[in-house]
Design a protein around this motif. Structure first.
Motif, mmCIF file in Angstrom:
data_model
loop_
_atom_site.group_PDB
_atom_site.id
_atom_site.type_symbol
_atom_site.label_atom_id
_atom_site.label_comp_id
_atom_site.label_asym_id
_atom_site.label_seq_id
_atom_site.Cartn_x
_atom_site.Cartn_y
_atom_site.Cartn_z
ATOM 1 N N GLY A 1 -2.690 75.699 21.897
ATOM 2 C CA GLY A 1 -1.722 75.712 20.763
ATOM 3 C C GLY A 1 -0.310 75.502 21.411
ATOM 4 O O GLY A 1 -0.105 75.442 22.661
ATOM 5 N N THR B 1 -0.045 87.473 15.195
ATOM 6 C CA THR B 1 0.251 86.372 14.628
ATOM 7 C C THR B 1 -0.979 85.850 13.809
ATOM 8 O O THR B 1 -2.008 85.812 14.439
ATOM 9 N N ASP C 1 -3.177 82.938 12.421
ATOM 10 C CA ASP C 1 -3.377 81.375 12.563
ATOM 11 C C ASP C 1 -3.882 81.063 11.275
ATOM 12 O O ASP C 1 -4.311 81.599 10.328
ATOM 13 N N THR C 2 -4.068 79.651 11.061
ATOM 14 C CA THR C 2 -4.363 78.819 9.925
ATOM 15 C C THR C 2 -6.045 79.175 9.346
ATOM 16 O O THR C 2 -6.097 79.603 8.203
ATOM 17 N N ASN D 1 -2.172 86.679 21.791
ATOM 18 C CA ASN D 1 -1.017 85.870 21.870
ATOM 19 C C ASN D 1 0.083 86.945 22.430
ATOM 20 O O ASN D 1 -0.061 88.177 22.707
ATOM 21 N N LYS E 1 4.708 78.862 17.680
ATOM 22 C CA LYS E 1 4.016 80.063 17.051
ATOM 23 C C LYS E 1 2.494 80.180 16.795
ATOM 24 O O LYS E 1 2.259 81.203 16.840
ATOM 25 N N GLN E 2 1.848 78.928 17.246
ATOM 26 C CA GLN E 2 0.747 78.908 17.391
ATOM 27 C C GLN E 2 -0.119 79.176 18.657
ATOM 28 O O GLN E 2 -1.258 79.109 18.766
#
Length: 198
Positions: free
Chosen positions: A186, A31, A33-34, A154, A189-190
């Motif tokens: 978090g 995943t 992240d930002t 994750n 999904k984060q």
């Protein structure tokens, strides 16, 4: 650029003849992240990663503002966002049931151009290794080694490095948290797992 996938057996009732019917499933690659996406956008534009993050935060705020007023929002190349409601039965002080409406979530319809990018991606079949399953200790060691090298891990990454199911990966991460070797940061999904602060 390709999507990695594997073939998996589809569970079917015992009285069915097509017991070996397979289905394709994408193998998660992690995943992003930002922070990572801001960095990537910055490398292909003339604005800094911090500016990209600021724009995304402003977009999030104004989308929430206008969606909460009942507007739909369509972003070119991304998709269409619409607020949604849910109904539930509530018992009043007199013991009578009545149906009430509540604001619920946001419905997302993906833009066709984004769908096309996925459909045009190549496919790469990843064959399952015939290796023996890892022990819980080996899986924990792999997770901690990854965190030491990459700072965090994750659930999807744990599944990939240990060739295990989501249930097993989440259980491994929980046991490492219970042992004080990881902490969770978090949400949704984060969600990520890092070493405890020293």
């Amino acid at each position: 650029m390709s999507l990695k996938f594997g073939w998996y057996k589809t569970p079917v009732p015992g009285d069915r003849e097509d017991k070996q019917l397979p289905h394709a499933r994408i193998i998660p690659q992690g995943t992003l992240d930002t922070k990572y996406m801001c960095k990537m956008i910055a490398t292909s534009s003339t604005i800094s990663s911090a500016d990209v993050k600021g724009v995304l935060e402003a977009l999030n705020f104004w989308m929430g503002f206008y969606l909460s007023e009942g507007n739909s929002i369509e972003l070119d190349g991304l998709g269409h966002f619409t607020p949604t409601l849910k109904s539930r039965v509530k018992t009043d002080e007199n013991g009578k049931n009545k149906v009430v409406a509540e604001a619920d979530s946001v419905s997302f319809r993906c833009a066709n151009s984004l769908k096309e990018q996925i459909r045009e991606a190549g496919l790469e079949l990843v064959k399952k290794d015939k290796q023996q399953k890892l022990t819980p200790e080996q899986r924990a060691e792999n997770i901690l080694s990854h965190v030491k090298a990459q700072m965090s891990v994750n659930c999807s990454t744990s599944m990939r490095i240990n060739h295990c199911t989501r249930y097993t990966a989440l259980n491994d991460l929980k046991e490492l948290m219970d042992a004080g070797k990881l902490i969770r940061i978090g949400h949704g999904k984060q969600t990520a797992y890092i070493r405890p602060y020293e």
